[in-house]
Design an enzyme around this catalytic site. Structure first.
Site, PDB file in Angstrom:
ATOM      1  N   ASP A  15       0.868  -1.165   0.000  1.00  0.00           N
ATOM      2  CA  ASP A  15       0.000   0.000   0.000  1.00  0.00           C
ATOM      3  C   ASP A  15       0.918   1.232   0.000  1.00  0.00           C
ATOM      4  OD1 ASP A  15      -2.453   1.467   0.339  1.00  0.00           O
ATOM      5  OD2 ASP A  15      -1.882   1.763   2.427  1.00  0.00           O
ATOM      6  N   ASP A  17      -0.131   5.118   0.680  1.00  0.00           N
ATOM      7  CA  ASP A  17      -0.376   6.131   1.708  1.00  0.00           C
ATOM      8  C   ASP A  17      -0.375   5.467   3.087  1.00  0.00           C
ATOM      9  OD1 ASP A  17      -0.786   8.656   2.654  1.00  0.00           O
ATOM     10  OD2 ASP A  17      -2.906   8.772   2.112  1.00  0.00           O
TER      11      ASP A  17
HETATM   12 MG   LIG Z   1      -2.862   3.229   3.385  1.00  0.00          MG
END
Ligand SMILES: [Mg+2]
Length: 261
Positions: A15, A17
């Site tokens: 992932d 962010d």
């Molecule tokens: Mg995230």
């Protein structure tokens, strides 16, 4: 830490962010983290629910943080939605899109074009130009039988001014008008991860889904049958883990710790 898993981990789906950066600030020394990934000979794909930016734009953001990663190693829920549709319609065709440049580009690359009638599907996500006209068009097409696909379920996302409406809020408006719930592509659905696995050609048990949210990254990875790791550099906290019914395989302070740095 990775060595504690059997079979041995050969690939990562990261992932972005909350894992690689928070807003515009890198989490730790990213260049060293990616050098470590190379050193461990791990394949890597970055996968995000964020469908508004293109892989090229994410690659540029990473480059600004000292990491050179080709756009083909970056996947968003718009691309995964295009792959999902491509499986059902290998020839491509007309679709009605509610979304921004990230979605439009992803669909175009796989042979789908924007149209307002006889569409194969309505594909909707975050759209800062969302309007009553678009809502009405999507509603008419779905009520006439077009499948309803949503890029990602996130109802809000954080900005410096607080939480603002996300893709999930737009999907909710269309759902309210049609009575049809969308097929969601992004996490916690498994599709985004499945496209990442196909792209890397790795086995799901040898691939680790790494994210900062239990209810999206970790749950999505588990639904895709992968190994999962939670990093505490983003949204979910140690406290959230207490009583969580399906804990991740690994928990680390951040990506660097996960990689034994
Ligand atoms: Mg995230």
């Amino acid at each position: 830490m990775l060595n504690s898993l059997q079979p041995q981990i050969k690939a990562l789906v990261l992932d972005m962010d909350g894992v690689l950066w928070r807003a515009n600030k890198p989490v730790g020394r990213l260049a060293a983290v990616f050098a470590r990934i190379d050193e461990l000979k791990l394949k890597v794909i970055c996968a995000t629910n964020n469908a508004t930016s293109t892989p090229e734009q994410f690659a540029e953001k990473l480059a600004g943080m000292g990491v050179q990663l080709a756009p083909k190693f970056i996947l968003n829920s718009a691309l995964a939605a295009a792959h999902y549709l491509k499986k059902q319609h290998p020839q491509g065709g007309p679709v009605y899109l509610v979304g921004e440049v990230g979605l439009q580009q992803a669909m175009q690359v796989l042979g789908f074009w924007q149209a307002e009638k006889d569409v194969l599907a309505v594909v909707a996500g975050m759209d800062r130009q969302f309007s009553y006209t678009k809502l009405a068009a999507a509603t008419r097409l779905i009520r006439n039988g077009a499948p309803f696909i949503g890029t990602n379920p996130d109802k809000t996302f954080p900005t410096p001014d607080g939480l603002v409406p996300g893709a999930g809020s737009i999907l909710a408006a269309i759902e309210a008008a049609t009575g049809v719930a969308p097929t969601i592509i992004g996490k916690p659905s498994p599709y985004l991860y499945q496209v990442a696995l196909e792209r890397m050609g790795t086995d799901r048990l040898e691939t680790l889904a790494v994210g900062d949210r239990l209810e999206t990254d970790v749950l999505g990875g588990q639904r895709a049958g992968m190994r999962t790791a939670l990093v505490l550099s983003g949204v979910s906290t140690q406290h959230d883990l207490v009583g969580w019914p399906t804990p991740p395989d690994l928990v680390a302070a951040d990506l660097a710790e996960l990689l034994g740095m």
